[in-house]
Write an enzyme that holds these catalytic residues in place. Structure first.
Site, short mmCIF file in Angstrom:
data_model
loop_
_atom_site.label_atom_id
_atom_site.label_comp_id
_atom_site.label_asym_id
_atom_site.label_seq_id
_atom_site.Cartn_x
_atom_site.Cartn_y
_atom_site.Cartn_z
N HIS A 174 42.68 58.67 72.77
CA HIS A 174 42.06 58.25 71.52
C HIS A 174 42.02 59.44 70.58
O HIS A 174 42.50 60.53 70.95
CB HIS A 174 40.67 57.64 71.74
CG HIS A 174 39.64 58.58 72.27
ND1 HIS A 174 39.74 59.19 73.51
CD2 HIS A 174 38.46 59.03 71.74
CE1 HIS A 174 38.68 59.96 73.72
NE2 HIS A 174 37.90 59.88 72.66
N HIS A 190 39.45 61.12 68.81
CA HIS A 190 38.34 62.01 68.51
C HIS A 190 38.84 63.46 68.53
O HIS A 190 39.80 63.79 69.24
CB HIS A 190 37.19 61.81 69.50
CG HIS A 190 36.35 60.61 69.18
ND1 HIS A 190 35.61 59.96 70.12
CD2 HIS A 190 36.14 59.95 68.01
CE1 HIS A 190 34.98 58.94 69.55
NE2 HIS A 190 35.29 58.92 68.27
N ASP A 222 38.09 66.19 69.80
CA ASP A 222 38.18 67.01 71.02
C ASP A 222 39.34 66.56 71.90
O ASP A 222 39.53 67.10 72.97
CB ASP A 222 36.86 66.97 71.80
CG ASP A 222 36.42 65.57 72.17
OD1 ASP A 222 36.60 64.65 71.35
OD2 ASP A 222 35.88 65.38 73.28
N HIS A 223 40.15 65.60 71.43
CA HIS A 223 41.23 65.06 72.25
C HIS A 223 42.63 65.24 71.66
O HIS A 223 43.55 65.58 72.38
CB HIS A 223 40.99 63.56 72.51
CG HIS A 223 39.89 63.30 73.47
ND1 HIS A 223 40.10 62.96 74.78
CD2 HIS A 223 38.55 63.38 73.32
CE1 HIS A 223 38.93 62.83 75.39
NE2 HIS A 223 37.97 63.07 74.53
#
Length: 284
Positions: free
Chosen positions: A72, A74, A76-77
């Protein structure tokens, strides 16, 4: 596990921890290298941090990167996807792009506006390399574009933030949807995965047991909300104070968003309504 080091979890799976610990990411985002010394995929490349990207490039070595895959978007990804693509030439393949603009205070990481996939995977679509196959499993709820990835050869499931190894995931409206999240939990509970590799926290060696407990936890939260509302209309901060006694103050906004997600689900089912003075039960 120290950041930047490569840890082998099984012959086809290695892990590199990003240096982005927080109350919402635990020890940090775990990036997975899946495949062989010849061909591999990178799952959840993580934040656009030069040290983390350098660690990934070192771990990749001379292997061909078949795909950079994001569960996904976000922040932090997925932000490291573009710089990693620039170094490796690999396509970005996985979840759909998604950016939510909202005035609601967000408890999770905001969406990555730079994410531009070369190919979006639908539920059941696969990517293959030498000796491995990764298949997308659509799991909306935490976000509407969330995917897990199954390593078919070993029955391992890379769960992103859908199931984490240290905490339940945050479901934040307007994009996070509790009904979708619960349906996705039921979906993976019915699968026969051997192990989960989450983006945050330890590997989950007893997946069905954990998922059953998480489903039960959410149902318990719903019952708590209905019990509070049985005494009359209530506002979310008061419900959070009663339901999450002793909670780390930094996590209070996340708890409030989780309660809101439950309330919106209950509202859609005509169980509760916003009375203007708080949330109340719909009386028959």
């Amino acid at each position: 596990m120290p950041t930047g080091l490569v840890e082998e979890l099984e012959p086809l799976v290695r892990r590199v921890l990003a240096p982005n610990p927080s109350p919402f990411t635990y020890t940090g985002t775990q990036t997975y290298l899946v495949g062989t010394d010849a061909e591999l995929a990178v799952i959840d490349p993580g934040p656009d941090d030069p040290d983390h990207i350098a660690a990934l490039v070192a771990a990749i070595g001379g292997a061909k990167v078949v795909a950079i895959m994001c569960t996904h978007t976000h922040r932090d990804h997925s932000p490291a996807a573009d710089p990693l693509k620039a170094v490796t030439g690999a396509p970005i393949i996985g979840c759909a792009p998604l950016v939510i603009e909202s005035d609601i205070p967000r408890a999770d990481a905001p969406f990555d506006q730079s994410y531009t996939p070369d190919r979006v995977l639908s539920d059941g679509e696969s990517i293959t390399g030498e000796g491995w196959t990764l298949t997308a499993v659509a799991t909306p709820g935490h976000t509407s574009n969330h995917l897990c990835f199954e390593l078919e050869e070993t029955k391992a499931l890379f769960t992103g933030d859908h199931v984490m190894g240290w905490s339940t995931t945050v479901v934040v409206p307007p994009d996070g949807n509790m009904a979708d999240y619960m349906a996705s939990m039921e979906k993976i509970y019915e699968r026969a995965d051997r192990v989960y590799y989450p983006a945050h926290g330890a590997a989950v060696e007893k997946p069905q047991q954990l998922v059953r407990g998480m489903i039960g936890h959410r149902r318990q939260r719903e019952r708590q909300i209905l019990k509070h509302l049985a005494d009359g209309p209530a506002v979310i901060p008061d419900m959070v104070a009663k339901m999450y006694v002793g909670l780390d103050p930094r996590l209070v906004p996340a708890a409030g968003q989780s309660v809101l997600a439950h309330l919106l689900d209950l509202e859609n089912r005509d169980v509760v309504k916003d009375t203007g003075e708080g949330w109340g039960l719909v009386r028959a």
